[in-house]
Design an enzyme around this catalytic site. Structure first.
Site, PDB file in Angstrom:
ATOM      1  N   LYS A  38       0.862  -1.185   0.000  1.00 41.05           N
ATOM      2  CA  LYS A  38       0.000   0.000   0.000  1.00 41.05           C
ATOM      3  C   LYS A  38       0.891   1.225   0.000  1.00 41.05           C
ATOM      4  O   LYS A  38       2.050   1.162   0.414  1.00 41.05           O
ATOM      5  CB  LYS A  38      -0.882   0.013   1.262  1.00 41.05           C
ATOM      6  CG  LYS A  38      -2.136   0.821   1.109  1.00 41.05           C
ATOM      7  CD  LYS A  38      -3.215   0.044   0.365  1.00 41.05           C
ATOM      8  CE  LYS A  38      -4.482   0.829   0.175  1.00 41.05           C
ATOM      9  NZ  LYS A  38      -5.562  -0.018  -0.347  1.00 41.05           N
TER      10      LYS A  38
HETATM   11  P1  NAD Z   1     -13.019   7.625  -3.097  1.00 39.16           P
HETATM   12  O1  NAD Z   1     -12.032   8.666  -2.750  1.00 39.16           O
HETATM   13  O2  NAD Z   1     -13.422   7.432  -4.508  1.00 39.16           O
HETATM   14  O3  NAD Z   1     -14.373   7.832  -2.234  1.00 39.16           O
HETATM   15  C1  NAD Z   1     -14.405   7.989  -0.840  1.00 39.16           C
HETATM   16  C2  NAD Z   1     -15.809   8.467  -0.479  1.00 39.16           C
HETATM   17  O4  NAD Z   1     -15.940   8.486   0.951  1.00 39.16           O
HETATM   18  C3  NAD Z   1     -16.108   9.887  -0.943  1.00 39.16           C
HETATM   19  O5  NAD Z   1     -17.441   9.942  -1.423  1.00 39.16           O
HETATM   20  C4  NAD Z   1     -15.995  10.724   0.314  1.00 39.16           C
HETATM   21  O6  NAD Z   1     -16.760  11.897   0.275  1.00 39.16           O
HETATM   22  C5  NAD Z   1     -16.523   9.724   1.329  1.00 39.16           C
HETATM   23  N1  NAD Z   1     -16.161  10.019   2.714  1.00 39.16           N
HETATM   24  C6  NAD Z   1     -15.002  10.409   3.245  1.00 39.16           C
HETATM   25  N2  NAD Z   1     -15.085  10.578   4.561  1.00 39.16           N
HETATM   26  C7  NAD Z   1     -16.345  10.275   4.871  1.00 39.16           C
HETATM   27  C8  NAD Z   1     -17.072  10.243   6.075  1.00 39.16           C
HETATM   28  N3  NAD Z   1     -16.502  10.569   7.235  1.00 39.16           N
HETATM   29  N4  NAD Z   1     -18.341   9.865   6.010  1.00 39.16           N
HETATM   30  C9  NAD Z   1     -18.929   9.545   4.844  1.00 39.16           C
HETATM   31  N5  NAD Z   1     -18.313   9.556   3.678  1.00 39.16           N
HETATM   32  C10 NAD Z   1     -17.029   9.920   3.702  1.00 39.16           C
HETATM   33  O7  NAD Z   1     -12.443   6.261  -2.491  1.00 39.16           O
HETATM   34  P2  NAD Z   1     -12.807   4.780  -2.891  1.00 39.16           P
HETATM   35  O8  NAD Z   1     -11.819   4.315  -3.884  1.00 39.16           O
HETATM   36  O9  NAD Z   1     -14.264   4.661  -3.155  1.00 39.16           O
HETATM   37  O10 NAD Z   1     -12.432   4.014  -1.531  1.00 39.16           O
HETATM   38  C11 NAD Z   1     -13.356   3.939  -0.440  1.00 39.16           C
HETATM   39  C12 NAD Z   1     -12.943   2.796   0.464  1.00 39.16           C
HETATM   40  O11 NAD Z   1     -12.913   1.581  -0.278  1.00 39.16           O
HETATM   41  C13 NAD Z   1     -11.551   2.909   1.083  1.00 39.16           C
HETATM   42  O12 NAD Z   1     -11.559   2.311   2.358  1.00 39.16           O
HETATM   43  C14 NAD Z   1     -10.693   2.095   0.156  1.00 39.16           C
HETATM   44  O13 NAD Z   1      -9.518   1.609   0.776  1.00 39.16           O
HETATM   45  C15 NAD Z   1     -11.648   0.972  -0.157  1.00 39.16           C
HETATM   46  N6  NAD Z   1     -11.333   0.236  -1.385  1.00 39.16           N
HETATM   47  C16 NAD Z   1     -11.263   0.863  -2.588  1.00 39.16           C
HETATM   48  C17 NAD Z   1     -10.973   0.128  -3.727  1.00 39.16           C
HETATM   49  C18 NAD Z   1     -10.935   0.749  -5.105  1.00 39.16           C
HETATM   50  O14 NAD Z   1     -10.782  -0.017  -6.069  1.00 39.16           O
HETATM   51  N7  NAD Z   1     -11.086   2.032  -5.252  1.00 39.16           N
HETATM   52  C19 NAD Z   1     -10.726  -1.256  -3.625  1.00 39.16           C
HETATM   53  C20 NAD Z   1     -10.834  -1.866  -2.381  1.00 39.16           C
HETATM   54  C21 NAD Z   1     -11.132  -1.110  -1.271  1.00 39.16           C
END
Ligand code: NAD
Length: 424
Positions: free
Chosen positions: A114
């Protein structure tokens, strides 16, 4: 790109301590040799770099960046890159360890890694973001590569950032190296289906879970926290499958309508304004309230540690799908287990992203690209198989899905480590 605004750290407990505690618990349940645990509880490599960037006003700011490899016993390390003001080295280490387990559970030939940069991407111009990304790539250039360590998008990063990493790495090598990052835009070697893959994996897990309960998605009430890559596609897919999405939120707003939120309208509003705030046809709720609304399935898809011992007993959902990594603390896990809530753990539920990243890496190495239905059907096979392996262990040993998934995953990494032997 959706990014997060969090003036105070969202981390209440040290995530690396949590990750190690989870490993210790699983080693205990599955009688994994302590000598192997001594290896697996450490990260193989943790790089901390300074990233000096000339800002648009001519000043220079040095950002701190991390790239951590947890384990490479099963293949090159793989994991996302997070741009967020709260990123810490221990958070990145925890996320790297979870990536090792996730790849092993999916049975794809990767270890875990990561990365992160302490910054608020919302406050940087596109030029500043590009210069920071390219300098960060240069600082870690000897540590990444298609056979070594392959970054991907995470919170605060997207395909554009991946394209800059791909270009910087390729410029330094003198030729295009498609396999150095995944989550690239389609016009520079991305894979069809990668953008939606994490949410699709969540959907497949929820479908399997409700099938086990002899239910269907039709009419199921769902609440989704986070409306970025994972949360927004998951809300869309669930609505398309006939579920009623009763609540959604992002970092700026939470919305609730027991009759269902108009998800296409929410997506259009977010696209247009960059926020969910101001969407009509729903009541405002806080993010705290969203987690405890009356619903059947709760999908935390934002950040870690949102379900804790303080709110776990008020959760009404009977299924929680961890779209985010580490959204439930261990003490909350115990409370939920006592309540009989079925938790679909992160290393299973959100693994769709890394599975299609694996497909993208394979396509890049072969320079031969697949059609989208092929990607999605292979993704479904892998996620469904992992779900059923986990379910089987969970039933056989009468344990929750999280320790069951860890048991399968850690066992595979331990086996690979034994087969390879400890060098020298
Ligand atoms: P992103 O940046 O696209 O979206 C994050 C979202 O969370 C945004 O809408 C933001 O406004 C919201 N957010 C932030 N703080 C918040 C809060 N306190 N309350 C409510 N909403 C809040 O990120 P993403 O890629 O969608 O990742 C989200 C999660 O999924 C992370 O934990 C990431 O590690 C995990 N994840 C992502 C992927 C991927 O392929 N993108 C894969 C596996 C896991």
């Amino acid at each position: 790109m959706t990014t997060v605004e969090a003036p105070e750290s969202h981390l209440r407990e040290n995530p690396f301590a949590i990750a190690r505690e989870q490993l210790a618990r699983v080693a205990d349940i599955f009688a994994i040799d302590q000598r192997l645990v001594n290896i697996l509880q450490e990260c193989k490599k943790a790089l901390v770099v300074s990233i000096p960037v000339t800002l648009d006003d001519g000043t220079i700011q040095a950002f701190e960046g991390y790239r951590v490899t947890h384990n490479v016993a099963r293949g090159p390390s793989k994991g996302g890159l997070r741009y967020h003001p709260d990123v810490t080295l221990d958070e990145v280490k925890a996320l790297a360890m979870w990536m090792t387990w996730k790849c092993a559970l999916m049975n794809i030939p990767f270890g875990g890694a990561k990365g992160g940069v302490v910054c608020d991407p919302k406050k940087l111009s596109r030029g500043e973001l590009e210069r920071m990304t390219r300098r960060f790539t240069s600082e870690i250039i000897n540590e990444i590569g298609p056979e070594k360590d392959i970054p991907a998008p995470d919170v605060g990063t997207d395909g554009t950032v991946m394209a800059w990493i791909f270009d910087t790495y390729s410029m330094n090598k003198g030729h295009s190296v498609l396999g150095v990052v995944t989550g690239k835009p389609l016009n520079v070697g991305g894979s069809l289906g990668r953008l939606e893959a994490t949410a699709r994996g969540c959907l497949y897990c929820i479908q399997e879970a409700v099938r086990k309960k002899e239910q269907g998605l039709e009419g199921l009430r769902v609440a989704v926290q986070g409306f970025g890559n994972v949360g927004s596609f998951l809300a869309r897919f669930l609505a398309e499958e006939g579920a009623t999405v009763v609540a959604v939120s992002d970092s700026t707003a939470g919305l609730y309508n027991p009759k269902g939120i108009d998800i296409p309208a929410a997506l259009a509003h977010k696209q247009e304004t960059g926020t969910l705030r101001g969407l009509r046809g729903a009541d405002d709720i806080s993010n705290e309230e969203l987690l405890v609304v009356d619903c059947d399935v709760l999908a935390p898809c934002a950040l870690e540690q949102v379900i804790t011992r303080d709110n776990a007993d008020r959760v009404k959902a009977s299924i929680i799908c961890e779209g985010a990594n580490g959204p439930i603390t261990p003490s909350a896990d115990e409370i939920l287990e006592d309540k009989g809530v079925l938790v679909l753990p992160d290393i299973l539920a959100n693994a769709g992203g890394v599975v299609v990243s694996y497909f993208e890496w394979v396509q890049g190495l072969q320079e031969y690209f697949w059609k989208e239905p092929e990607v999605n059907s292979k993704l479904r096979d892998i996620v469904t198989r992992a779900f059923n392996e986990t379910w089987h262990v969970s039933e056989e040993r009468d344990i929750a899905m999280r320790p069951a998934s860890y048991g399968v995953a850690v066992g595979r990494v331990a086996d690979a480590t034994i087969t390879r032997g400890l060098y020298p």
